[in-house]
Every structure is written in C-alpha cells, then in structure tokens.
Write an enzyme that holds these catalytic residues in place. Sequence first.
Site, PDB file in Angstrom:
ATOM      1  N   HIS A  55       1.023  -1.245   0.039  1.00  0.00           N
ATOM      2  CA  HIS A  55      -0.040  -0.051  -0.028  1.00  0.00           C
ATOM      3  C   HIS A  55       0.887   1.288   0.114  1.00  0.00           C
ATOM      4  CE1 HIS A  55      -4.014  -1.905   1.703  1.00  0.00           C
ATOM      5  NE2 HIS A  55      -3.384  -2.546   0.767  1.00  0.00           N
ATOM      6  N   GLU A  57       1.120   3.875   2.268  1.00  0.00           N
ATOM      7  CA  GLU A  57       1.946   3.917   3.342  1.00  0.00           C
ATOM      8  C   GLU A  57       2.897   2.925   3.512  1.00  0.00           C
ATOM      9  OE1 GLU A  57      -2.521   5.047   3.688  1.00  0.00           O
ATOM     10  OE2 GLU A  57      -1.520   3.369   2.877  1.00  0.00           O
ATOM     11  N   SER A  80      -7.635   7.947   3.010  1.00  0.00           N
ATOM     12  CA  SER A  80      -7.555   7.417   4.570  1.00  0.00           C
ATOM     13  C   SER A  80      -7.035   6.054   4.503  1.00  0.00           C
ATOM     14  CB  SER A  80      -8.979   7.343   4.976  1.00  0.00           C
ATOM     15  OG  SER A  80      -8.940   7.231   6.425  1.00  0.00           O
ATOM     16  N   CYS A  82      -6.086   2.295   5.484  1.00  0.00           N
ATOM     17  CA  CYS A  82      -7.086   0.994   5.826  1.00  0.00           C
ATOM     18  C   CYS A  82      -6.335   0.397   7.307  1.00  0.00           C
ATOM     19  CB  CYS A  82      -6.450  -0.280   4.785  1.00  0.00           C
ATOM     20  SG  CYS A  82      -5.044  -0.731   4.807  1.00  0.00           S
ATOM     21  N   CYS A  85      -2.452  -0.370   7.306  1.00  0.00           N
ATOM     22  CA  CYS A  85      -1.503   0.504   7.318  1.00  0.00           C
ATOM     23  C   CYS A  85      -1.806   1.468   8.622  1.00  0.00           C
ATOM     24  CB  CYS A  85      -1.740   1.616   6.146  1.00  0.00           C
ATOM     25  SG  CYS A  85      -1.488   0.781   4.618  1.00  0.00           S
TER      26      CYS A  85
END
Length: 149
Positions: A55, A57, A80, A82, A85
């Site tokens: 992902h 992040e 935002s 998940c 993360c």
Amino acid sequence: MLDETDRKFLQLAYDEAKAGFDEGGCPIGSVLARGDTLVSSGRNQRVQKGDPIAHGEMDALRKAGRQKTYRDTTLYTSLSPCMMCTGTIVQFGIPRVVIGENQTFGGNEAFLKSRGVEVVVADNEECIALMQRFIKEKPELWAEDIAEE
C-alpha cells in the site's frame, strides 16, 4: 488546518498517487516527513509489484528504511489508511497523520485518534477527484484493493 509544510507534503503524496494511477495501479500516495524534511515517499505498488501489502503508506515506510524513532514524524497519505496501514502507524508510534481525503474510503480515523494519533483530514479536491475517477474507471481493481468482491 494545514500549514505550508502540510500542503507541500500532501501535494507530494498526491503526486505519488497520480504516478501510481498513470502506471495502471491504485492511486494512493504517501509521504513520511520529519518536520519540514522529507524522509521518504511512496505509492501503492500492489499492481506494479504484484505485492498485496504494498500500500502507499507501506511503500513510503519501507523506503524510509530503519529509523531510530518515528515519534517526531508526520505521515501524509492521499487516502484514509486501511486497517493494515493504521496498525503500522500505531505500531511505529507515528504521532500525526494528514489525510488527503476520506470520502471515497472512510478508513480508521477514530481508531487512530483513540490511540493518541493526531488526525487531520484535508478534504483535498484533487485527491477526491483522482480516487473517484479511479473507482469509476477500474471498479474491479478498487474492489480488490479494499478486499471486497
């Protein structure tokens, strides 16, 4: 309220998201900063690398390498985070997260706040528009990214 540093790094997170979109991936970008110094940036690489946990992040944190502490950093993300993360943010003790948008995907802001993380949601129009475009053009890929059928 975003200051000049926040706007700069959120723009960089958006730029990472746009680059991921242009590569055929999920448009989610992230930046790790220490004050006004860039530590790393990354983007969702699930499609590009065939890595289910890459992902945005996670990519930025991986690129940051080992850090003695994260307690003086801010994580910027175009979308935002998940739960995976979010858990990493809490695990590393990142005290502040600036989120580009949470309209297309409401992540885990309440959980972050409950763990003492300062959460700022920017409602950034560019981030919203890019995610809306992606979801419209590639609904199957979006469903895969958020683990829905």
